[in-house]
Design a protein around this motif. Structure first.
Motif, PDB file in Angstrom:
ATOM      1  N   LEU A 191     109.317 -28.847 -30.106  1.00 27.57           N
ATOM      2  CA  LEU A 191     108.616 -27.579 -29.941  1.00 27.57           C
ATOM      3  C   LEU A 191     109.398 -26.438 -30.584  1.00 27.57           C
ATOM      4  O   LEU A 191     108.845 -25.637 -31.334  1.00 27.57           O
ATOM      5  CB  LEU A 191     108.473 -27.300 -28.433  1.00 27.57           C
ATOM      6  CG  LEU A 191     107.794 -26.004 -28.081  1.00 27.57           C
ATOM      7  CD1 LEU A 191     106.462 -26.323 -27.469  1.00 27.57           C
ATOM      8  CD2 LEU A 191     108.636 -25.212 -27.107  1.00 27.57           C
ATOM      9  N   ALA A 192     110.708 -26.427 -30.311  1.00 26.13           N
ATOM     10  CA  ALA A 192     111.523 -25.349 -30.851  1.00 26.13           C
ATOM     11  C   ALA A 192     111.614 -25.461 -32.366  1.00 26.13           C
ATOM     12  O   ALA A 192     111.717 -24.468 -33.051  1.00 26.13           O
ATOM     13  CB  ALA A 192     112.919 -25.402 -30.232  1.00 26.13           C
ATOM     14  N   ARG A 200     125.043 -20.452 -39.587  1.00 26.62           N
ATOM     15  CA  ARG A 200     124.215 -20.947 -38.491  1.00 26.62           C
ATOM     16  C   ARG A 200     123.973 -22.438 -38.653  1.00 26.62           C
ATOM     17  O   ARG A 200     123.892 -22.942 -39.760  1.00 26.62           O
ATOM     18  CB  ARG A 200     122.894 -20.185 -38.449  1.00 26.62           C
ATOM     19  CG  ARG A 200     123.131 -18.718 -38.105  1.00 26.62           C
ATOM     20  CD  ARG A 200     121.847 -17.975 -37.929  1.00 26.62           C
ATOM     21  NE  ARG A 200     121.016 -18.577 -36.890  1.00 26.62           N
ATOM     22  CZ  ARG A 200     119.844 -18.076 -36.529  1.00 26.62           C
ATOM     23  NH1 ARG A 200     119.387 -17.007 -37.091  1.00 26.62           N
ATOM     24  NH2 ARG A 200     119.150 -18.656 -35.589  1.00 26.62           N
ATOM     25  N   GLU A 245     118.804 -16.109 -26.846  1.00 24.64           N
ATOM     26  CA  GLU A 245     118.540 -16.648 -28.184  1.00 24.64           C
ATOM     27  C   GLU A 245     119.530 -16.122 -29.192  1.00 24.64           C
ATOM     28  O   GLU A 245     119.164 -15.506 -30.202  1.00 24.64           O
ATOM     29  CB  GLU A 245     117.125 -16.286 -28.656  1.00 24.64           C
ATOM     30  CG  GLU A 245     116.050 -16.786 -27.751  1.00 24.64           C
ATOM     31  CD  GLU A 245     114.685 -16.347 -28.244  1.00 24.64           C
ATOM     32  OE1 GLU A 245     114.525 -16.125 -29.454  1.00 24.64           O
ATOM     33  OE2 GLU A 245     113.777 -16.241 -27.413  1.00 24.64           O
ATOM     34  N   SER A 251     110.987 -33.224 -26.072  1.00 23.12           N
ATOM     35  CA  SER A 251     109.760 -32.494 -26.368  1.00 23.12           C
ATOM     36  C   SER A 251     110.063 -31.026 -26.658  1.00 23.12           C
ATOM     37  O   SER A 251     109.382 -30.397 -27.451  1.00 23.12           O
ATOM     38  CB  SER A 251     108.790 -32.611 -25.194  1.00 23.12           C
ATOM     39  OG  SER A 251     109.417 -32.156 -24.023  1.00 23.12           O
ATOM     40  N   TRP A 252     111.095 -30.507 -26.019  1.00 28.46           N
ATOM     41  CA  TRP A 252     111.467 -29.123 -26.305  1.00 28.46           C
ATOM     42  C   TRP A 252     111.968 -28.981 -27.716  1.00 28.46           C
ATOM     43  O   TRP A 252     111.663 -28.030 -28.406  1.00 28.46           O
ATOM     44  CB  TRP A 252     112.577 -28.667 -25.373  1.00 28.46           C
ATOM     45  CG  TRP A 252     112.071 -28.240 -24.056  1.00 28.46           C
ATOM     46  CD1 TRP A 252     112.199 -28.912 -22.896  1.00 28.46           C
ATOM     47  CD2 TRP A 252     111.343 -27.067 -23.771  1.00 28.46           C
ATOM     48  NE1 TRP A 252     111.601 -28.217 -21.903  1.00 28.46           N
ATOM     49  CE2 TRP A 252     111.058 -27.077 -22.405  1.00 28.46           C
ATOM     50  CE3 TRP A 252     110.894 -25.992 -24.536  1.00 28.46           C
ATOM     51  CZ2 TRP A 252     110.357 -26.083 -21.778  1.00 28.46           C
ATOM     52  CZ3 TRP A 252     110.191 -24.990 -23.912  1.00 28.46           C
ATOM     53  CH2 TRP A 252     109.927 -25.047 -22.548  1.00 28.46           C
ATOM     54  N   GLU A 292     119.458 -28.036 -32.874  1.00 30.18           N
ATOM     55  CA  GLU A 292     118.044 -27.767 -32.602  1.00 30.18           C
ATOM     56  C   GLU A 292     117.712 -26.283 -32.595  1.00 30.18           C
ATOM     57  O   GLU A 292     116.628 -25.884 -32.978  1.00 30.18           O
ATOM     58  CB  GLU A 292     117.651 -28.405 -31.271  1.00 30.18           C
ATOM     59  CG  GLU A 292     117.686 -29.925 -31.371  1.00 30.18           C
ATOM     60  CD  GLU A 292     117.291 -30.597 -30.086  1.00 30.18           C
ATOM     61  OE1 GLU A 292     117.011 -29.876 -29.105  1.00 30.18           O
ATOM     62  OE2 GLU A 292     117.267 -31.835 -30.062  1.00 30.18           O
ATOM     63  N   LEU A 293     118.623 -25.466 -32.099  1.00 33.32           N
ATOM     64  CA  LEU A 293     118.337 -24.028 -32.064  1.00 33.32           C
ATOM     65  C   LEU A 293     118.960 -23.304 -33.249  1.00 33.32           C
ATOM     66  O   LEU A 293     118.908 -22.088 -33.348  1.00 33.32           O
ATOM     67  CB  LEU A 293     118.848 -23.418 -30.759  1.00 33.32           C
ATOM     68  CG  LEU A 293     118.288 -24.034 -29.478  1.00 33.32           C
ATOM     69  CD1 LEU A 293     118.888 -23.341 -28.268  1.00 33.32           C
ATOM     70  CD2 LEU A 293     116.778 -23.921 -29.439  1.00 33.32           C
ATOM     71  N   ASN A 294     119.609 -24.085 -34.130  1.00 35.13           N
ATOM     72  CA  ASN A 294     120.198 -23.503 -35.327  1.00 35.13           C
ATOM     73  C   ASN A 294     121.184 -22.390 -34.991  1.00 35.13           C
ATOM     74  O   ASN A 294     121.123 -21.284 -35.510  1.00 35.13           O
ATOM     75  CB  ASN A 294     119.091 -22.986 -36.243  1.00 35.13           C
ATOM     76  CG  ASN A 294     119.619 -22.787 -37.640  1.00 35.13           C
ATOM     77  OD1 ASN A 294     120.540 -23.468 -38.067  1.00 35.13           O
ATOM     78  ND2 ASN A 294     119.051 -21.821 -38.330  1.00 35.13           N
ATOM     79  N   ASP A 314     108.943 -23.404 -35.446  1.00 38.87           N
ATOM     80  CA  ASP A 314     109.140 -22.177 -36.215  1.00 38.87           C
ATOM     81  C   ASP A 314     110.608 -21.958 -36.556  1.00 38.87           C
ATOM     82  O   ASP A 314     110.978 -20.950 -37.098  1.00 38.87           O
ATOM     83  CB  ASP A 314     108.577 -20.975 -35.459  1.00 38.87           C
ATOM     84  CG  ASP A 314     109.024 -20.968 -34.018  1.00 38.87           C
ATOM     85  OD1 ASP A 314     109.383 -22.060 -33.534  1.00 38.87           O
ATOM     86  OD2 ASP A 314     109.010 -19.908 -33.394  1.00 38.87           O
ATOM     87  N   ALA A 315     111.447 -22.931 -36.225  1.00 33.82           N
ATOM     88  CA  ALA A 315     112.878 -22.716 -36.426  1.00 33.82           C
ATOM     89  C   ALA A 315     113.268 -22.858 -37.887  1.00 33.82           C
ATOM     90  O   ALA A 315     114.087 -22.116 -38.393  1.00 33.82           O
ATOM     91  CB  ALA A 315     113.680 -23.707 -35.578  1.00 33.82           C
ATOM     92  N   ILE A 318     122.697 -18.952 -23.964  1.00 28.49           N
ATOM     93  CA  ILE A 318     121.599 -19.157 -24.914  1.00 28.49           C
ATOM     94  C   ILE A 318     120.315 -18.456 -24.487  1.00 28.49           C
ATOM     95  O   ILE A 318     119.363 -18.396 -25.255  1.00 28.49           O
ATOM     96  CB  ILE A 318     121.303 -20.662 -25.157  1.00 28.49           C
ATOM     97  CG1 ILE A 318     120.884 -21.323 -23.858  1.00 28.49           C
ATOM     98  CG2 ILE A 318     122.486 -21.363 -25.773  1.00 28.49           C
ATOM     99  CD1 ILE A 318     120.332 -22.714 -24.070  1.00 28.49           C
ATOM    100  N   LEU A 334     116.790 -26.348 -21.192  1.00 26.41           N
ATOM    101  CA  LEU A 334     117.470 -26.624 -22.450  1.00 26.41           C
ATOM    102  C   LEU A 334     118.861 -27.190 -22.238  1.00 26.41           C
ATOM    103  O   LEU A 334     119.366 -27.953 -23.045  1.00 26.41           O
ATOM    104  CB  LEU A 334     117.564 -25.347 -23.290  1.00 26.41           C
ATOM    105  CG  LEU A 334     116.340 -25.000 -24.114  1.00 26.41           C
ATOM    106  CD1 LEU A 334     116.565 -23.679 -24.818  1.00 26.41           C
ATOM    107  CD2 LEU A 334     116.054 -26.075 -25.144  1.00 26.41           C
ATOM    108  N   ASP A 342     122.396 -16.008 -32.236  1.00 27.82           N
ATOM    109  CA  ASP A 342     122.552 -16.724 -33.498  1.00 27.82           C
ATOM    110  C   ASP A 342     123.872 -17.479 -33.518  1.00 27.82           C
ATOM    111  O   ASP A 342     124.033 -18.454 -34.231  1.00 27.82           O
ATOM    112  CB  ASP A 342     122.532 -15.736 -34.669  1.00 27.82           C
ATOM    113  CG  ASP A 342     121.224 -14.971 -34.726  1.00 27.82           C
ATOM    114  OD1 ASP A 342     120.244 -15.481 -34.167  1.00 27.82           O
ATOM    115  OD2 ASP A 342     121.208 -13.873 -35.307  1.00 27.82           O
TER     116      ASP A 342
END
Lengths: 707, 329
Positions: A348-349, A402, A538, A344-345, A569-571, A352-353, A535, A504, A540
């Motif tokens: 969610l992430a 990235r 946040e 679910s995270w 997922e977090l690019n 806008d990623a 992380i 996470l 890069d």
């Protein structure tokens, strides 16, 4: 009659908290000419068994019950004088760190001669001849016999250690992690050497290791241990191809492989950690981590059951093996409930990623150099004006985007860690540029606002999860620290962010972890905390320096999968530094192979690991053992040692060991280029002419320095 | 609150229907806030753990009991026996009770001026603890700052500070103390200053060497990679890991400081109006009573010996407790 017959051996250590049952009812036999492998995670009792065989248990350890029958003697109960006759002469040991086992002030030859003469009253001359003979057996030059330990490289010392173990022509040679800590190529050479000695001299050997691939390639029989119990025991091919025990199935899933066929299944970790073993209760020791465990498993200790000819397994349900084998290859079988919540995270992430990621700046490294000055004596500095430098990193270039993972591989001392640490600006670059968008990273000062802004975007994960967390900080303090340093949020916001970061990295439920101190966490959990810290800002980009090399196999897989998930997922762009090529297969998009400060080959993972082009890359890939008993790989024998990186001569760094060396290789330094029709860039004149390298790439060759 | 990187949002968004962010927020709210109370409780638990390990050593047990007795004597002794230490006591017939051997009324006897020696000893205990803590604490603070700075920055800073420490280590205690006191005036305050000035040397060296190993630890590297500055690394990351070692030096220093103070006072550089054990011995000496009034000498001497011994025994047990190999067992 077997040479060594271990029957129901139980060993306990007295501790303040009670007796620790380090080994319980271990039975196995070793016949002449057989090679037995003992595998298991750390703390499973492998080394304890070895110590008991030699009668060198620590003072708080004792044999609780059982027998170790060797040549009519029960070694578990033999007195010291009897043991002394057997130790080394009949059963010898090769341990992990030869540096500690060899006396630094006595030459190796003298140490071997002394060992021989302690047991056999003979002339010095005969002993010396024997020492020379063993030196040649292990592939060392007999002229090095009277060198001191510090004059030999790590691999040579380990071979000297084997020579010593062979000096008295013992019946059994035990290798207790004999190659752990050595580089891939050296490890391969030593295991190969041991195997040859075993086969040619028809000697009984034992290989105790956590490296399943080393056992599958070398041993005839294998003993799989878990928490002091034998879980499975049988012929190597039977145990690893037709496994009966869920633990063996789990280990097979978790162990990385460099081969494609093996890779098609992704790595699956075994959840949880081994039990404590202080006064353990009844039940299967593996039940807590076993996906197939039922009530009976927790209540009743299973017996070793004969499942096939000379093949035993400790499980209540040998008849359900077909189902186990099928289900064990599925990720869903092993991963605990909590892990799946994280999905679910990710959605969610992801919201806008995906926006504008195409234009995110990448980390561009060009012709990076990091030199370290060599300490000089006062006299030396007067005589020569020039200071010597270790060229740890010498002209490394790549671009890390990235959402991508670049793996940097090579033997120790090749400069891969220095490259990572220089990019993270923990070391000062000597030359070249590191760019992050319009930020010139190489020119940042050691502190200041711009440096802090940079650190926020590029974070580091260190090798040693036992050392990289401050022992006096709780998990929350550790993760919150980086937020405080960067002045992020108020106390409540920071707390929410800490919890979020912990979720996470799958430390669930996060609230259970925030108050804990590092010593209350397992190795894998600590590494997860270190990743959460990295992380939380946040970033890069992440630079991970051997993030799993100190973790057990069953845990490694989980961390690797986690890193890959975070990248996707977090690019995040990940620079993955490692000596373990097998793990690269599972996580990297690209692989760069380094040798003495230079990248010799760089390209897509698939290409570099299956079709390496550069002679060094070929040798390195060929040295990686494969955990598949059916597979026979072709070794590439490399001569010589890794050259020194102190003021290296011009030309290709690999020229001194290259089987295909040409004249030009000793004069000119090859540039990294993609050959026509090739998929990866290679720095080798086998693939392009020296004239193709622009003048820019050529290093000035001082007159008179030609060989 | 997402970072400027416009990357994947790590921060929980606050939109409705976002069950996960809500969950975190709820979890955060449900958790007891860390505060001074939790900190105190943690310290207390740690102290209890340390004490338990120290207690398992028999000699340390003896030391702890002795030290507690001294602390009680210093704390409540002068409140029970309220006679001022320099007041002459009189017998029933009005004569000054001088040179009395130990008796029921005066368990430690009286001196030539008829002062109650037990009262002086109790006040002496107070002063001993006071002097010991101030001198050892002050010295440890100086030593820690010097060692931490030298070890952390290395190179020229290290060279300079360590040469200064070497010179300081070469200074002999008594001659230096006598000259200093002759120049700046005798008295307890100056004695404490001298002791602190001479005590910092060995903690400085030990702290420096500890910092040299600690600063290479990965978690210090990790802190730097996280963006922490020098001061933060020194005081937030390194200092807490040095504290056990520093406390050990303070403990050992107390014993040293008390006996050093006694010797300087005995030589006559103390404050004649403050009852310290060294001062009592000094007055016995100047009165020429060293050979005649044994109680005037034995009791302060014994108090000194036992106090320093107990400090040493406790430090020894404490050292065992903070030795990482013996911890968490």
């Amino acid at each position: 009659m077997p040479l060594l017959d271990v029957r129901d051996l139980s060993i306990r250590y007295a501790t303040r908290a009670g007796d620790r049952h380090a080994a319980t009812d271990v039975s196995f036999t070793l016949d002449p000419g057989h090679y037995l492998g003992v595998v298991g995670e750390s703390g499973c009792g492998k080394s304890t068994i070895v110590k008991a065989l030699l009668g060198i248990l620590p003072s708080n350890g004792r044999v609780h019950s059982g027998q170790v029958l060797f040549d009519g003697t029960d070694l578990a109960r033999a007195d010291e004088s009897r043991l002394r006759q057997i130790r080394w002469r009949r059963i010898s040991l090769v341990t992990q760190s030869a540096m500690n086992a060899l006396d630094p002030v006595v030459s190796i030859g003298e140490q071997i001669v002394e060992a021989i003469r302690t047991h056999e009253r003979g002339a010095v001359g005969a002993a010396r001849a024997r020492a020379e003979e063993t030196f040649e057996m292990v592939g060392l030059d007999r002229s090095r016999l009277f060198d001191f330990p510090h004059q030999l490289s790590g691999g040579m010392r380990q071979r000297a250690m084997i020579a010593m173990a062979l000096a008295l022509d013992p019946d059994i040679v035990i290798g207790d992690e004999p190659t752990t800590g050595l580089d891939v190529i050296m490890q391969d050479q030593i295991l190969h050497r041991l195997k040859r000695l075993q086969a040619e001299q028809h000697r009984a050997m034992m290989l105790v290791t956590h490296n399943i691939a080393a056992v599958t390639e070398n041993c005839d029989r294998v003993l799989v241990m878990y928490a002091g119990d034998v879980m499975e025991y049988g012929a190597t091919a039977d145990v690893f191809l037709d496994s009966f025990n869920p633990y063996t199935l789990g280990l097979r899933n978790a162990f990385p492989s460099i081969r494609k066929t093996e890779v098609e299944r992704s790595l699956i970790s075994i959840p949880g950690a081994p039990p404590g073993l202080i006064e353990p209760g009844p039940g299967c020791r593996f039940a807590a981590r076993c996906p197939f465990a039922e009530e009976r498993c927790h209540a009743e200790t299973p017996a070793l059951v004969q499942v096939a000819d000379a093949h035993v397994s400790r499980c209540h349900f040998p008849e359900r093996v077909a189902e186990f084998r099928e289900r064990s290859t599925l990720r869903a079988t092993w991963e605990p409930e909590g892990t799946r919540q994280r999905q679910s995270w990710s959605t969610l992430a992801g919201n806008d990623a995906a926006v504008a990621e195409e234009h995110a700046p990448s980390l561009v490294v060009e012709r990076l150099q990091t030199y370290f000055p060599v300490r000089q004596s006062l006299v030396g500095s007067v005589i020569t004006r020039r200071r010597s430098h270790v060229h740890a990193v010498d002209g490394v270039s790549f671009e890390l985007k990235r959402g991508r993972v670049i793996g940097l591989a090579g033997e120790s001392g090749c400069g891969k860690t220095t490259t990572g640490m220089t990019i993270a600006r923990l070391y000062e670059p000597t030359g070249g540029t590191i760019r992050l968008g319009d930020l010139d990273v190489g020119r940042l000062r050691s502190s200041g606002g711009r440096t802090r802004a940079f650190r926020r975007r590029v974070q580091v994960i260190f090798q040693d999860p036992y050392g990289s967390l401050n022992p006096r900080f709780t998990v929350e303090q550790t993760v919150e620290e980086v937020l405080k340093v960067h002045g992020i949020g108020n106390a409540d916001e920071r707390r929410a962010r800490v919890l979020h970061a912990l979720e996470l990295v799958d430390l669930l439920p996060a609230l259970d972890y925030v108050e804990r101190y590092p010593h209350q966490l397992s190795g894998g959990q600590r590494q997860r905390v270190a990743i959460a810290r990295a992380i939380a800002l946040e970033p890069d980009f992440l630079i991970a320096d051997e993030p799993v090399s100190m973790l057990d196999v069953s845990v490694q897989a989980g961390i690797l999968n986690l890193l890959r998930t975070l990248v996707d997922e977090l690019n995040i762009g990940l620079l993955y530094v490692t000596h373990d090529l097998s793990t690269m297969r599972h996580i990297c998009d690209e692989v760069a192979i380094m040798y003495v400060g230079k990248v010799v080959e760089h390209g897509p993972t698939e290409e570099v690991l299956t079709r390496p082009q550069h002679p060094y890359a070929k040798a390195l890939v060929a040295a990686v053992p494969v955990p598949d008993p059916r597979y026979r790989r072709d070794r590439v024998a490399l001569q010589g040692e890794v050259p020194s990186a102190v003021d290296p001569p011009p030309g290709c760094r690999f020229a001194s060991r290259c089987p295909q060396v040409m004249d030009v290789c000793r004069r000119e330094t090859p540039a990294l280029r993609v050959p026509p029709g090739g998929a990866q860039a290679v720095a080798c004149y086998l693939f392009h002419d020296a004239s193709e390298d622009g003048a820019r790439d050529r290093r000035a060759v001082p007159a008179g320095s030609h060989a | 609150m997402a970072g400027e990187g416009a990357g994947a949002s790590l921060a929980p968004s606050t939109g409705t229907g976002d069950s996960v962010a809500e969950r975190v927020a709820r979890a955060a709210a449900a958790r007891p806030a860390p505060g001074p109370r939790r900190w105190l409780m943690e310290r207390a638990a740690w102290a209890a753990g340390t004490l338990r390990i120290a207690w398992s050593d028999h000699l340390a047990k003896v030391g702890i009991v002795m030290l507690v007795l001294f602390l009680l004597a210093a704390g409540i002794g002068p409140e029970i026996r309220t006679t001022p230490p320099f007041e002459s006591v009189t017998l029933e017939d009005g004569r000054i009770a001088k040179n009395l051997p130990p008796s029921r009324a005066y368990p430690a006897g009286t001196n030539r001026l008829g002062q109650d020696l037990l009262v002086q000893l109790l006040h002496g205990a107070r002063m001993a603890i006071f002097v010991g803590l101030l001198a050892a604490g002050g010295g440890a603070i100086i030593g820690t700052l010097v060692g931490l700075t030298a070890g952390y920055y290395g190179r020229l800073v290290d060279q300079t500070l360590m040469r200064v420490t070497d010179v300081a280590l070469a200074i002999p205690f008594l001659p230096f103390a006598l000259v200093f006191l002759a120049l700046f005036g005798p008295g307890l305050r100056n004695i404490v200053i001298i002791l602190a000035l001479l005590f910092w040397r060995s903690p400085a060296r030990v702290v420096r060497s500890q910092v040299l190993t600690l600063k290479e630890r990965p978690y210090i590297q990790a802190a730097r990679a996280g963006g922490a500055g020098n001061v933060r690394i020194m005081f937030v990351h390194l200092l807490p890991n040095l504290l056990p070692l520093i406390f050990l030096y303070v403990a050992l220093g107390i014993g040293g400081a008390v006996s050093a103070e006694a010797s300087v006072s005995f030589l006559g550089f103390g404050d004649p109006l403050t009852a310290t054990w060294g001062q009592i011995l000094n007055s016995a000496f100047t009165a020429g009573a060293m050979r005649t009034a044994w109680w005037w000498v034995v009791f302060p001497g014994l108090a000194l010996t036992l106090f320093v011994t107990s400090i040493y025994l406790v430090s020894r047990g404490y050292e065992e407790a903070v030795n990482p190999r013996l911890r968490r067992m």
